[in-house]
Write a protein that holds these residues in place. Structure first.
Motif, PDB file in Angstrom:
ATOM      1  N   PHE A  53      15.400  40.118  46.673  1.00 53.23           N
ATOM      2  CA  PHE A  53      15.041  38.720  46.916  1.00 53.23           C
ATOM      3  C   PHE A  53      16.238  37.806  46.636  1.00 53.23           C
ATOM      4  N   LEU A  54      16.888  38.036  45.501  1.00 53.54           N
ATOM      5  CA  LEU A  54      18.035  37.199  45.131  1.00 53.54           C
ATOM      6  C   LEU A  54      19.232  37.438  46.045  1.00 53.54           C
ATOM      7  N   SER A  55      19.427  38.681  46.472  1.00 59.22           N
ATOM      8  CA  SER A  55      20.567  38.973  47.350  1.00 59.22           C
ATOM      9  C   SER A  55      20.424  38.257  48.692  1.00 59.22           C
ATOM     10  N   VAL A  56      19.188  38.108  49.161  1.00 58.23           N
ATOM     11  CA  VAL A  56      18.964  37.357  50.404  1.00 58.23           C
ATOM     12  C   VAL A  56      19.372  35.895  50.206  1.00 58.23           C
ATOM     13  N   ARG A  57      19.098  35.347  49.034  1.00 58.92           N
ATOM     14  CA  ARG A  57      19.514  33.949  48.757  1.00 58.92           C
ATOM     15  C   ARG A  57      21.031  33.848  48.671  1.00 58.92           C
TER      16      ARG A  57
END
Length: 207
Positions: A53-57
């Motif tokens: 999830f954070l890597s997509v951000r």
């Protein structure tokens, strides 16, 4: 930070792939999470899902966007506030996105695993006719393409097996055509695919 790959599909469309190597705390650096993002993150029990999830951000940041520029509709499809087209994917230690100024797009990353042959009957129809001894790799390409088509079309009730068709391809060529045939609609897509580290990525552009 780990931007793994950047692809300029055409002058108005790009693909970004992230290799998730950092701990969760490092993936929060340089981004401002909205309250909705924080709530979603808190609800994720799996660390790999939180890091994905954070890597997509982080990929959004690489593309010049803030976390608050992304939102989801009632069907769960992502959108950008500036009206550009976006699609997002995450699988194990990789995440990716595709952004286009105007063309409808979809993307998927999947790990190449033997179990795909067990479930192939659920998503493969016509495509069985051209599979070779490289069946696991080819089935993974077919799945990624069909998942990408689904993300573009985003219509409830669409079946991978009944409503999508991938034209025969050679893995070495890295591209093929695909179709969605659904309730009288016939839509053609250009698709590209590539392999890395035991994974396959495919992306589709509405033609």
């Amino acid at each position: 930070m780990s931007l793994f790959k950047s692809i300029s599909v055409n002058p108005t469309t790009k693909v970004l792939i992230w290799k998730i190597e950092e701990p969760e705390q490092n993936l929060k650096e340089g981004i401002i999470l909205t309250q909705n993002c924080l709530n979603r993150l808190e609800g994720m029990k799996s660390e790999i899902h939180r890091r994905g999830f954070l890597s997509v951000r982080q990929l959004l940041r690489e593309a010049g966007y803030k976390t608050s520029d992304l939102y989801y509709d009632a069907c769960g499809k992502p959108h950008l506030k500036d009206g550009k087209q976006i699609s997002i994917t995450h699988s194990f230690q990789y995440s990716g996105l595709i952004i286009s100024d105007t063309i409808k797009v979809g993307i998927d990353i999947e790990k190449q695993r033997n179990k795909i042959a067990v479930i192939a009957h659920k998503f493969v129809n016509y495509e069985f006719s051209f599979l070779t001894t490289e069946m696991i790799r080819e089935l993974t390409v077919v799945w990624c393409i069909k998942e990408s088509l689904y993300k573009v079309f985003a219509t409830e009730g669409m079946s991978f097996k009944q409503h999508t068709k991938v034209i025969p391809f050679n893995i070495a060529e890295g591209e093929t055509l695909a179709w969605i045939i659904y309730k009288g609609q016939l839509q053609k897509y250009m698709t590209w695919f590539f392999e890395f580290d035991g994974f396959t990525c495919a992306y589709a552009l509405e033609n």
